[in-house]
Enzyme design. Structure first.
Site, PDB file in Angstrom:
ATOM      1  N   HIS A 180       0.867  -1.181   0.000  1.00 43.34           N
ATOM      2  CA  HIS A 180       0.000   0.000   0.000  1.00 43.34           C
ATOM      3  C   HIS A 180       0.900   1.225   0.000  1.00 43.34           C
ATOM      4  CE1 HIS A 180      -3.766   2.225   0.742  1.00 43.34           C
ATOM      5  NE2 HIS A 180      -2.975   3.073   1.376  1.00 43.34           N
ATOM      6  N   CYS A 181       0.797   2.023  -1.057  1.00 41.59           N
ATOM      7  CA  CYS A 181       1.662   3.198  -1.219  1.00 41.59           C
ATOM      8  C   CYS A 181       0.998   4.412  -0.573  1.00 41.59           C
ATOM      9  CB  CYS A 181       1.907   3.458  -2.705  1.00 41.59           C
ATOM     10  SG  CYS A 181       3.008   4.864  -3.008  1.00 41.59           S
ATOM     11  N   ILE A 182       1.645   4.944   0.463  1.00 39.97           N
ATOM     12  CA  ILE A 182       1.060   6.093   1.167  1.00 39.97           C
ATOM     13  C   ILE A 182       1.117   7.354   0.313  1.00 39.97           C
ATOM     14  CG2 ILE A 182       1.514   5.164   3.461  1.00 39.97           C
ATOM     15  CD1 ILE A 182       3.982   6.974   3.591  1.00 39.97           C
ATOM     16  N   GLY A 185      -1.722   6.920  -2.084  1.00 40.79           N
ATOM     17  CA  GLY A 185      -3.007   6.765  -1.406  1.00 40.79           C
ATOM     18  C   GLY A 185      -3.806   5.582  -1.907  1.00 40.79           C
TER      19      GLY A 185
END
Length: 333
Positions: A180-182, A185
């Site tokens: 999950h890429c912060i 998003g």
């Protein structure tokens, strides 16, 4: 009343996640404006270049625009949620590779466990009705005797195909979950991993070019305010740190694309139940470098591809050391 009050926490979480995602995207946009805009403020010769060499600044501007477009395109893309596959129903064609059958055909043909497979050998499953049909499809992707507890999600109770993981940020199960890429998003998975790679690639090229512009501006032998050099050095140091991180990230994701792996599988290999018995140097889902690249970037197949877990015999055969014949026959490709 009870149902409306129960729906309120979910709505609040959704609104909070949406605001957080918008804030992150605004921050990324602001960082591009800061680093790119500072170049034009710190380098007095860029005004001359704009008039004398418009192509140079024009290409640089196009690259900035491409990186931003790719960022928003990737951030707004779906990684491939399991619920979306199940909801598509009869309009979707799900494909899975029957690895055991293909291995036997390859062995009988030329004795090579890694011979290339043709598209005609792929079994296509259409008309996917809800629960029971989906459970049967997933069951066929695992070796016989695998416990259903291992591939049933403990949060959304969905039957997970191999390489699927529940993302707590998205609160959904993602096909071929990578991470999950912060900054984006969103999750990176089956459907947007290639877009993510192109985004990293474009950002890396842009960072290299911007670093070169900063160094060039600091080496100019012209009279300018002292604070410009001070600000330039600080921004250059931060930009070099970002560039190093991008180069490492690009190299790592290029490696896992060539070997058909995910970040989650590399990091949690010993904890993932379907990878526990796999030999250390074997990549169970790899189909050879050329086919891996095609599936990752250039595949024109419609729908989703659900990969079956190879049988133990094939994995043990892949663990064998390369011979001269394997090198000549390009076994890795």
């Amino acid at each position: 009343m009870a149902s409306s009050s129960a729906a309120e926490p979910g709505t609040r979480l959704s609104d909070r996640a949406r605001r957080s995602s918008l804030g992150l995207r605004f921050m990324v946009l602001l960082m591009h404006v800061l680093f790119v805009g500072a170049v034009f403020i710190l380098d007095p010769t860029l005004d001359w270049r704009i008039h004398e060499e418009p192509w140079y600044i024009g290409v640089y501007g196009v690259l900035v625009l491409l990186a931003l477009v790719q960022y928003f395109y990737t951030a707004g893309s779906s990684p491939g949620y399991v619920v979306d596959v199940m909801r598509t129903g009869s309009t979707m064609h799900a494909t899975f590779v029957n690895t055991a059958a293909l291995s036997k055909q390859s062995n009988s043909r030329n004795g090579n466990i890694n011979s290339p497979t043709s598209r005609a050998q792929l079994q296509k499953l259409s008309t996917m009705t809800p629960t029971s049909s989906w459970a049967q499809i997933v069951m066929d992707l695992y070796p016989p005797g695998t416990s259903s507890r291992d591939w049933t999600c403990g949060y959304c109770r969905i039957v997970q195909p191999p390489r699927t993981r529940h993302c707590h940020d998205c609160d959904k199960c993602v096909l071929q979950f990578d991470h999950h890429c912060i900054w984006l998003g969103t999750c990176i998975g089956k459907k947007n991993h290639c877009r993510f790679w192109w985004y990293i690639f474009e950002e890396t090229i842009l960072s290299v070019w911007t670093v070169a512009l900063y160094i060039e501006s600091l080496r100019l032998d012209v009279d300018k305010a002292w604070w410009k050099d001070f600000v330039g050095v600080i921004l250059l140091a931060v930009l070099i740190f970002i560039l190093i991180f991008l180069l490492l990230l690009l190299g790592f994701h290029s490696y896992i694309a060539l070997t058909n792996q995910t970040t989650y599988e590399v990091a949690r290999r010993k904890r993932i139940f379907y990878l526990r018995g796999v030999p250390e140097r074997v990549h169970p889902f790899s189909k050879g470098i050329c086919r891996n690249i095609y599936d990752f970037c250039c595949s024109s197949q419609k729908g989703y591809i659900l990969e079956a877990l190879p049988p133990t015999e094939e994995l043990e055969a892949r663990a064998a050391r390369y011979t001269c014949q394997d090198v000549i026959c390009c076994r890795c490709c």
